[in-house]
Scaffold this motif. Structure first.
Motif, PDB file in Angstrom:
ATOM      1  N   GLY A  47      31.474  41.189  42.500  1.00 30.41           N
ATOM      2  CA  GLY A  47      30.137  40.654  42.271  1.00 30.41           C
ATOM      3  C   GLY A  47      28.994  41.586  42.582  1.00 30.41           C
ATOM      4  O   GLY A  47      27.839  41.141  42.669  1.00 30.41           O
ATOM      5  N   LEU A  48      29.270  42.883  42.733  1.00 29.28           N
ATOM      6  CA  LEU A  48      28.199  43.833  43.005  1.00 29.28           C
ATOM      7  C   LEU A  48      27.147  43.783  41.891  1.00 29.28           C
ATOM      8  O   LEU A  48      27.476  43.632  40.719  1.00 29.28           O
ATOM      9  CB  LEU A  48      28.773  45.254  43.096  1.00 29.28           C
ATOM     10  N   ASP A  49      25.877  43.955  42.264  1.00 32.26           N
ATOM     11  CA  ASP A  49      24.795  43.835  41.292  1.00 32.26           C
ATOM     12  C   ASP A  49      24.583  45.112  40.478  1.00 32.26           C
ATOM     13  O   ASP A  49      24.193  45.027  39.307  1.00 32.26           O
ATOM     14  CB  ASP A  49      23.504  43.451  42.007  1.00 32.26           C
ATOM     15  N   ALA A  50      24.795  46.288  41.070  1.00 29.14           N
ATOM     16  CA  ALA A  50      24.621  47.537  40.325  1.00 29.14           C
ATOM     17  C   ALA A  50      25.137  48.707  41.141  1.00 29.14           C
ATOM     18  O   ALA A  50      25.240  48.629  42.374  1.00 29.14           O
ATOM     19  CB  ALA A  50      23.153  47.769  39.957  1.00 29.14           C
ATOM     20  N   VAL A  51      25.440  49.807  40.470  1.00 33.82           N
ATOM     21  CA  VAL A  51      25.735  51.077  41.128  1.00 33.82           C
ATOM     22  C   VAL A  51      24.619  52.057  40.793  1.00 33.82           C
ATOM     23  O   VAL A  51      24.004  51.990  39.718  1.00 33.82           O
ATOM     24  CB  VAL A  51      27.102  51.664  40.707  1.00 33.82           C
ATOM     25  N   ILE A  52      24.340  52.963  41.728  1.00 32.11           N
ATOM     26  CA  ILE A  52      23.302  53.976  41.562  1.00 32.11           C
ATOM     27  C   ILE A  52      24.003  55.311  41.386  1.00 32.11           C
ATOM     28  O   ILE A  52      24.662  55.803  42.310  1.00 32.11           O
ATOM     29  CB  ILE A  52      22.376  54.008  42.787  1.00 32.11           C
ATOM     30  N   VAL A  53      23.878  55.929  40.207  1.00 35.60           N
ATOM     31  CA  VAL A  53      24.691  57.088  39.847  1.00 35.60           C
ATOM     32  C   VAL A  53      23.800  58.188  39.278  1.00 35.60           C
ATOM     33  O   VAL A  53      22.787  57.906  38.624  1.00 35.60           O
ATOM     34  CB  VAL A  53      25.771  56.709  38.810  1.00 35.60           C
ATOM     35  N   SER A  54      24.177  59.449  39.539  1.00 35.85           N
ATOM     36  CA  SER A  54      23.437  60.574  38.955  1.00 35.85           C
ATOM     37  C   SER A  54      24.300  61.431  38.043  1.00 35.85           C
ATOM     38  O   SER A  54      23.800  61.994  37.067  1.00 35.85           O
ATOM     39  CB  SER A  54      22.849  61.457  40.063  1.00 35.85           C
ATOM     40  N   ASP A  55      25.574  61.568  38.338  1.00 31.98           N
ATOM     41  CA  ASP A  55      26.447  62.472  37.596  1.00 31.98           C
ATOM     42  C   ASP A  55      26.862  61.835  36.265  1.00 31.98           C
ATOM     43  O   ASP A  55      27.401  60.718  36.248  1.00 31.98           O
ATOM     44  CB  ASP A  55      27.688  62.774  38.440  1.00 31.98           C
ATOM     45  N   PRO A  56      26.637  62.511  35.130  1.00 27.88           N
ATOM     46  CA  PRO A  56      27.030  61.947  33.830  1.00 27.88           C
ATOM     47  C   PRO A  56      28.506  61.581  33.744  1.00 27.88           C
ATOM     48  O   PRO A  56      28.867  60.631  33.044  1.00 27.88           O
ATOM     49  CB  PRO A  56      26.678  63.064  32.835  1.00 27.88           C
ATOM     50  N   ALA A  57      29.370  62.316  34.459  1.00 27.46           N
ATOM     51  CA  ALA A  57      30.806  61.986  34.425  1.00 27.46           C
ATOM     52  C   ALA A  57      31.047  60.612  35.023  1.00 27.46           C
ATOM     53  O   ALA A  57      31.790  59.793  34.460  1.00 27.46           O
ATOM     54  CB  ALA A  57      31.594  63.052  35.194  1.00 27.46           C
ATOM     55  N   LEU A  58      30.427  60.333  36.176  1.00 29.29           N
ATOM     56  CA  LEU A  58      30.613  59.022  36.800  1.00 29.29           C
ATOM     57  C   LEU A  58      29.949  57.923  35.988  1.00 29.29           C
ATOM     58  O   LEU A  58      30.440  56.784  35.925  1.00 29.29           O
ATOM     59  CB  LEU A  58      30.060  59.042  38.230  1.00 29.29           C
ATOM     60  N   ILE A  59      28.800  58.229  35.363  1.00 35.94           N
ATOM     61  CA  ILE A  59      28.153  57.239  34.493  1.00 35.94           C
ATOM     62  C   ILE A  59      29.072  56.878  33.336  1.00 35.94           C
ATOM     63  O   ILE A  59      29.259  55.695  33.006  1.00 35.94           O
ATOM     64  CB  ILE A  59      26.803  57.783  33.982  1.00 35.94           C
ATOM     65  N   GLU A  60      29.678  57.890  32.728  1.00 34.67           N
ATOM     66  CA  GLU A  60      30.594  57.655  31.606  1.00 34.67           C
ATOM     67  C   GLU A  60      31.810  56.835  32.046  1.00 34.67           C
ATOM     68  O   GLU A  60      32.209  55.885  31.360  1.00 34.67           O
ATOM     69  CB  GLU A  60      31.053  59.003  31.035  1.00 34.67           C
ATOM     70  N   ILE A  61      32.362  57.174  33.193  1.00 39.55           N
ATOM     71  CA  ILE A  61      33.538  56.448  33.688  1.00 39.55           C
ATOM     72  C   ILE A  61      33.182  54.990  33.967  1.00 39.55           C
ATOM     73  O   ILE A  61      33.920  54.067  33.588  1.00 39.55           O
ATOM     74  CB  ILE A  61      34.093  57.124  34.955  1.00 39.55           C
ATOM     75  N   CYS A  62      32.042  54.760  34.617  1.00 42.60           N
ATOM     76  CA  CYS A  62      31.639  53.394  34.945  1.00 42.60           C
ATOM     77  C   CYS A  62      31.387  52.584  33.677  1.00 42.60           C
ATOM     78  O   CYS A  62      31.821  51.434  33.569  1.00 42.60           O
ATOM     79  CB  CYS A  62      30.394  53.418  35.826  1.00 42.60           C
ATOM     80  N   ALA A  63      30.681  53.179  32.724  1.00 46.00           N
ATOM     81  CA  ALA A  63      30.338  52.460  31.495  1.00 46.00           C
ATOM     82  C   ALA A  63      31.571  52.089  30.681  1.00 46.00           C
ATOM     83  O   ALA A  63      31.628  51.007  30.083  1.00 46.00           O
ATOM     84  CB  ALA A  63      29.382  53.302  30.653  1.00 46.00           C
ATOM     85  N   THR A  64      32.569  52.970  30.652  1.00 44.65           N
ATOM     86  CA  THR A  64      33.743  52.732  29.807  1.00 44.65           C
ATOM     87  C   THR A  64      34.849  51.975  30.532  1.00 44.65           C
ATOM     88  O   THR A  64      35.575  51.197  29.902  1.00 44.65           O
ATOM     89  CB  THR A  64      34.308  54.068  29.288  1.00 44.65           C
ATOM     90  N   GLU A  65      34.987  52.170  31.838  1.00 43.34           N
ATOM     91  CA  GLU A  65      36.115  51.562  32.554  1.00 43.34           C
ATOM     92  C   GLU A  65      35.733  50.342  33.385  1.00 43.34           C
ATOM     93  O   GLU A  65      36.603  49.611  33.847  1.00 43.34           O
ATOM     94  CB  GLU A  65      36.781  52.613  33.454  1.00 43.34           C
ATOM     95  N   ALA A  66      34.416  50.114  33.590  1.00 43.80           N
ATOM     96  CA  ALA A  66      33.974  48.916  34.309  1.00 43.80           C
ATOM     97  C   ALA A  66      32.816  48.269  33.561  1.00 43.80           C
ATOM     98  O   ALA A  66      31.720  48.109  34.101  1.00 43.80           O
ATOM     99  CB  ALA A  66      33.570  49.260  35.740  1.00 43.80           C
ATOM    100  N   PRO A  67      33.029  47.915  32.279  1.00 44.26           N
ATOM    101  CA  PRO A  67      31.941  47.309  31.498  1.00 44.26           C
ATOM    102  C   PRO A  67      31.440  46.038  32.176  1.00 44.26           C
ATOM    103  O   PRO A  67      32.210  45.271  32.747  1.00 44.26           O
ATOM    104  CB  PRO A  67      32.602  47.013  30.147  1.00 44.26           C
ATOM    105  N   GLY A  68      30.132  45.851  32.111  1.00 48.81           N
ATOM    106  CA  GLY A  68      29.528  44.689  32.753  1.00 48.81           C
ATOM    107  C   GLY A  68      28.884  45.006  34.085  1.00 48.81           C
ATOM    108  O   GLY A  68      28.065  44.223  34.577  1.00 48.81           O
TER     109      GLY A  68
END
Length: 428
Positions: A93-114
């Protein structure tokens, strides 16, 4: 854009589960924390997954949100396991993650949608085009670089509708948006992967080095060794500018600060926002009280960062301090007995019979009194309590509540700059 004034979120730091609960209790609308991976504060009390779940539930039950900082710069292999980690956070139920690295952004967007993604200040977002880029990629909020001026902030808000999070209080980095390798060179600790040793805050000597002669330290010829450190930021008296320019979230830095700091600063910014949303006149009426309150907690000197111009030498830490907080955090209220007007307190620092103290609590409640009828946990009358975390009882003149904090008013010495650039010492 709508002309309706929007109430900004007060976003407080929470380095531990205890600090998360304190921040929420003292008015934070949201908190940001660190997990045990992918963050930039390896020495903070980072949350286990069990603590994360408890913290999320505690905040949500009280109408607050929780964000996790996953803002490290990854080297090859550092991203291993990130997908499963993001999914676990999303599922609890986390509300959001705070990310700077494009690799982690890509991983989060594709592997943890929502799971919502906020762009960290480490990514140095300073212009409208950057905001447009990250919005198209699906991010819902951008944390401004701390080098952005108020004029630039207003222009970004005018031309974008993505949420803006902006720092309003806490430490400033001497390097651009925190991207620094000084710690790597000075102590072999990677600042961009969570290990910053804050080498910029060390004291550095100056040397006279005539050609062909032995170097000579000039220590003693200057009032203090130089550092490369900026003073802290404080925008408590400029809340109207933040609100009128459409900032969605007011961010307070300091995941490694004490519960005294977290409670004080969250309390102040909550009171400031509430007052201004009620009326500009209400805010002006309490503004000086808010400024004074900030100086009751230990911190560096304060300035407004880059919001109103490029910082000068006056916004750097060197020479004699111009202002020193005169309060010390000594305890917190555990329970209150209305029948005999006694408070059970958990001691955090030395308390003595006769000390002048201030009680404060959520909602900007305050009152001062003297420590009277000091007893230890066994009921023995004592005149001094030196042991941290001991339970004590005292008599109080008015009602207090569990979770209220206690400061002792300590006399001390303050160094004040004079007009001629010299300093003198006076007793507070």
């Amino acid at each position: 854009m709508s002309n309706v004034k929007k109430r900004p979120e007060v976003l407080a730091p929470a380095g531990t589960l205890e600090k998360l609960k304190v921040a929420v209790d003292y008015g934070a609308d949201a908190v940001f924390v660190g997990g045990q991976a992918y963050g930039l504060r390896s020495r903070a009390g980072n949350f286990s997954m069990e603590e994360m779940l408890e913290g999320i539930n505690y905040a949500h039950e009280r109408g607050a949100k929780v964000y996790v900082a996953a803002n490290m710069v990854t080297h090859e292999g550092n991203e291993d396991g990130a997908g499963a980690w993001f999914r676990e956070l999303r599922d609890m139920g986390l509300d959001a993650v705070i990310v700077s690295d494009p690799a982690l952004i890509e991983i989060c967007a594709t592997e943890a949608p929502g799971l919502e993604i906020h762009l960290s200040t480490q990514a140095s977002a300073t212009n409208v085009e950057t905001f447009h880029f990250w919005k198209e990629y699906g991010l819902t909020r951008v944390v401004l670089a701390r080098e952005v001026s108020m004029e630039e902030l207003a222009e970004i808000r005018r031309r974008t509708d993505i949420e803006i999070e902006a720092f309003v209080h806490g430490a400033m980095c001497i390097s651009y948006s925190g991207r620094c390798t000084l710690s790597n060179h000075m102590s072999d600790r990677d600042a961009n992967r969570g290990g910053c040793s804050q080498s910029c805050r060390w004291k550095y000597d100056l040397y006279d080095m005539p050609f062909g002669q032995e170097r000579k330290s000039i220590q003693g010829e200057i009032p203090e060794e130089f550092s490369m450190s900026a003073v802290d930021m404080s925008m408590i008296d400029h809340i109207p500018d933040m609100v009128e320019n459409g900032v969605d979230s007011l961010k307070i830095e300091g995941r490694m600060k004490s519960i005294h700091y977290v409670s004080t600063v969250a309390n102040c910014y909550k009171a400031a926002v509430d007052a201004y949303m009620e009326s500009p006149e209400k805010f002006e009426a309490i503004k000086q009280d808010l400024i004074d309150e900030m100086w009751k907690v230990a911190q560096r000197e304060l300035a407004t960062g880059f919001y109103y111009g490029t910082p000068s030498e006056n916004e750097q830490l060197f020479g004699a301090r111009r202002k020193i907080p005169q309060y010390k955090f000594v305890g917190e209220v555990v329970a209150f007995n209305k029948d005999n007007m006694t408070a059970t307190i958990r001691q955090r620092n030395v308390i003595m019979e006769g000390d002048r103290v201030e009680f404060y609590g959520p909602g900007f409640r305050h009152f001062e009194c003297f420590i009277e009828d000091l007893h230890d946990a066994k009921g023995n009358k004592i005149d001094r309590a030196p042991n941290p975390m001991e339970l004590l009882t005292i008599t109080v003149p008015q009602e207090v509540k569990a979770g209220d904090m206690i400061r002792a008013c300590k006399e001390g010495l303050i160094n004040l700059y004079q007009k001629d650039g010299t300093s003198k010492t006076v007793r507070a």
